[in-house]
Design an enzyme around this catalytic site. Sequence first.
Site, PDB file in Angstrom:
ATOM      1  N   ASP A  11      35.900  39.482  55.354  1.00 39.73           N
ATOM      2  CA  ASP A  11      36.517  39.539  54.027  1.00 39.73           C
ATOM      3  C   ASP A  11      35.838  40.679  53.285  1.00 39.73           C
ATOM      4  O   ASP A  11      34.613  40.674  53.120  1.00 39.73           O
ATOM      5  CB  ASP A  11      36.289  38.233  53.264  1.00 39.73           C
ATOM      6  CG  ASP A  11      37.132  37.084  53.805  1.00 39.73           C
ATOM      7  OD1 ASP A  11      38.112  37.353  54.522  1.00 39.73           O
ATOM      8  OD2 ASP A  11      36.806  35.924  53.515  1.00 39.73           O
ATOM      9  N   ASP A 130      48.398  30.953  53.866  1.00 39.94           N
ATOM     10  CA  ASP A 130      47.366  30.110  53.257  1.00 39.94           C
ATOM     11  C   ASP A 130      48.025  28.786  52.897  1.00 39.94           C
ATOM     12  O   ASP A 130      48.895  28.736  52.017  1.00 39.94           O
ATOM     13  CB  ASP A 130      46.789  30.771  52.000  1.00 39.94           C
ATOM     14  CG  ASP A 130      45.987  32.027  52.321  1.00 39.94           C
ATOM     15  OD1 ASP A 130      45.460  32.120  53.448  1.00 39.94           O
ATOM     16  OD2 ASP A 130      45.880  32.908  51.450  1.00 39.94           O
TER      17      ASP A 130
END
EC number: 4.3.2.10
Length: 249
Positions: A11, A130
Amino acid sequence: MLMKRIIPCLDVKEGRVVKGVKFQNLRDLGDPVAVAKYYYEQGADELVLLDISATQEGRDTMLDIVERVAEVIYMPFTVGGGIKTLEDAKRLIRAGADKVSLNSSALQNPQLIQDISRLFGVQATVVAIDAKRTGDSWGVFSHGGTQAVGRDAIEWAKEAVSLGAGELLVTSMDADGTKDGYDLELIQRLREVVNVPLIASGGVGTLEHLAEGLEAGADAALAASIFHEATYTMPETKDYLKARGVNVR
């Protein structure tokens, strides 16, 4: 039988590797090029680089980082975050990315999945989902997990594949960062309805969790914390999975 893949996830926020718990409380984990090279040398199968600031803050995706990563690793890597147009995808693939991952932009403009897969092939087109559980189903969230979009995750997965997604990267928002394991039911439900590779993401705390995700039907297991914090090395991970009968490189 296809080999199962182990994929560290980087990330990236403002050019640095970070890791948050449930998308909050980010910690700086260093330079993405150095981290990518480390995982390549350790024997990872692939890498995922997610620019977690790009979509939210309207930033251009990190082309310079992608170019530098492509110079030091010789394995497939996927880049996601802030890819809003076909031109964005072209720039990343020209910079060295093997695949691009779409999330918020695919929900807003599903045609983008089709456009990218027609130009670069389904193998280069990843849709990231997600998902957050609500009762017996899962809802889809966008913009770094901050906005509910009112869609069912299983139905969206089927639609994304029909439009040309060649791989799905599915993160359980309930499990993400908890180290309690993947949402295995979510993986199993998706496996029943789509025939493209599934990357399980969110919740790994032990090597057993990786194995469970792969045994539940995922083709690849994505993790961050257990690798970033050096809880386990890549060789240890592969040895454990092989001993358990999981088909890994």
